[in-house]
Design a protein around this motif. Structure first.
Motif, PDB file in Angstrom:
ATOM      1  N   ALA A  24     -57.308 -20.574  36.893  1.00 28.72           N
ATOM      2  CA  ALA A  24     -57.241 -20.935  38.311  1.00 28.72           C
ATOM      3  C   ALA A  24     -56.145 -21.963  38.560  1.00 28.72           C
ATOM      4  CB  ALA A  24     -58.599 -21.470  38.766  1.00 28.72           C
ATOM      5  N   HIS A  25     -55.994 -22.918  37.644  1.00 33.75           N
ATOM      6  CA  HIS A  25     -54.949 -23.932  37.803  1.00 33.75           C
ATOM      7  C   HIS A  25     -53.568 -23.292  37.694  1.00 33.75           C
ATOM      8  CE1 HIS A  25     -53.562 -28.004  38.094  1.00 33.75           C
ATOM      9  NE2 HIS A  25     -52.945 -27.966  36.924  1.00 33.75           N
ATOM     10  N   SER A  28     -52.858 -21.365  40.872  1.00 29.16           N
ATOM     11  CA  SER A  28     -52.520 -22.231  42.005  1.00 29.16           C
ATOM     12  C   SER A  28     -51.076 -22.717  41.915  1.00 29.16           C
ATOM     13  CB  SER A  28     -53.476 -23.419  42.058  1.00 29.16           C
ATOM     14  OG  SER A  28     -54.795 -22.975  42.290  1.00 29.16           O
ATOM     15  N   GLN A  80     -55.207 -15.616  46.868  1.00 32.49           N
ATOM     16  CA  GLN A  80     -55.138 -17.084  46.792  1.00 32.49           C
ATOM     17  C   GLN A  80     -56.199 -17.728  47.675  1.00 32.49           C
ATOM     18  OE1 GLN A  80     -53.467 -19.389  45.083  1.00 32.49           O
ATOM     19  NE2 GLN A  80     -52.292 -17.970  43.828  1.00 32.49           N
ATOM     20  N   ARG A 177     -50.996 -26.968  47.596  1.00 34.51           N
ATOM     21  CA  ARG A 177     -51.799 -26.071  46.759  1.00 34.51           C
ATOM     22  C   ARG A 177     -52.043 -26.700  45.388  1.00 34.51           C
ATOM     23  NH1 ARG A 177     -48.195 -21.835  46.121  1.00 34.51           N
ATOM     24  NH2 ARG A 177     -49.015 -20.668  47.888  1.00 34.51           N
ATOM     25  N   GLU A 178     -51.009 -27.352  44.839  1.00 31.09           N
ATOM     26  CA  GLU A 178     -51.132 -27.964  43.521  1.00 31.09           C
ATOM     27  C   GLU A 178     -52.101 -29.140  43.539  1.00 31.09           C
ATOM     28  OE1 GLU A 178     -48.287 -27.245  45.007  1.00 31.09           O
ATOM     29  OE2 GLU A 178     -47.608 -25.546  43.788  1.00 31.09           O
ATOM     30  N   SER A 181     -55.552 -27.842  43.534  1.00 32.53           N
ATOM     31  CA  SER A 181     -55.907 -27.306  42.220  1.00 32.53           C
ATOM     32  C   SER A 181     -56.249 -28.414  41.234  1.00 32.53           C
ATOM     33  CB  SER A 181     -54.751 -26.458  41.673  1.00 32.53           C
ATOM     34  OG  SER A 181     -55.089 -25.934  40.408  1.00 32.53           O
ATOM     35  N   ASN A 185     -59.857 -27.745  39.881  1.00 35.20           N
ATOM     36  CA  ASN A 185     -59.872 -27.127  38.557  1.00 35.20           C
ATOM     37  C   ASN A 185     -59.770 -28.108  37.396  1.00 35.20           C
ATOM     38  OD1 ASN A 185     -59.940 -24.416  39.609  1.00 35.20           O
ATOM     39  ND2 ASN A 185     -57.795 -24.696  40.183  1.00 35.20           N
TER      40      ASN A 185
END
Length: 235
Positions: A24-25, A28, A80, A177-178, A181, A185
């Protein structure tokens, strides 16, 4: 076949649980639909692995149908967007699971685990340990619902995949987004793991008589409770 699948499902589920936040990370940071679909496929298998390994038709059909749906959205923005939901749903479900166990006539979740480690029924625990495990169950429920709410808030204001941005609104306070994440995550699991470790140290200080010798013996004894115990606990 059932015995073999039962023994294999535990290690398989552990590998899938470790793999999901990493996938998932990566998804992302990549921002693409394919890695997002792979991460979600990992999550699907985590849920259906028992039925898949035991070759039951219904879990196989459900797994293949969900894999097909994920394949269909790999080239759309929805992959996403779907990746935003597991941290909210999973933490919320766990919070509900911990919280509902505090309602009579159920015994608190952690009370049942500790009683199993001591080899007795929940009411057979020392009164102070019994009260402690019930309060600890409530604390876990509160922490998990807080994580669910935080993840939900961050999923709402993330750009460009967040709920508000996808609906055409630019949030006044936005995260990338990062950044989403890293919390969903990485930090999310760090909070859970850290609380687990700190609680062990607190319990070690408060209760001198314990069934385990050290933290690693504690983890070993937890694993030795066996698939049947954990399956009944989750049911």
């Amino acid at each position: 076949m059932n015995d073999i699948s039962s023994r294999a499902s535990g290690p398989a589920r552990l590998l899938l649980a470790i793999g999901y936040p990493l996938l998932a990370h990566w998804a992302s940071h990549d921002g693409g639909g394919v890695p997002a679909a792979l991460a979600l496929a990992d999550l699907v298998l985590f849920v259906t692995i028992d039925g898949v390994l035991s070759l039951r038709p219904a879990p196989w059909a459900a797994t293949l149908a969900l894999f097909g749906a994920l394949a269909a959205v790999t080239r759309t923005p929805y992959a996403q967007m779907l990746l935003l939901t597991p941290p909210v749903l999973f933490n919320g479900w766990l919070a509900w699971w911990f919280g509902r166990s505090l309602r009579a006539p159920r015994e608190a979740l952690i009370t049942r685990i500790v009683a199993a480690l001591h080899g007795c029924q929940p009411r057979g625990l020392a009164p102070e340990l019994y009260r402690y495990t019930r309060r600890l169950t409530g604390l876990w429920a509160a922490v998990l619902i807080a994580l669910a709410l935080i993840n939900g808030a961050l999923a709402t204001i993330a750009v460009p995949d967040g709920v508000l941005f996808r609906l055409g609104y630019t949030p006044a306070i936005a995260i990338s987004r990062e950044q989403w994440s890293w919390f969903a995550n990485i930090i999310n699991y760090g909070v859970v793991g850290g609380m687990f470790a700190v609680e062990y140290l607190v319990r070690q200080h408060l209760f001198k008589q314990r069934p385990e010798k050290n933290f690693f013996d504690f983890l070993r004894k937890m694993a030795q409770l066996g698939p049947r115990f954990w399956k009944e606990l989750f049911s």
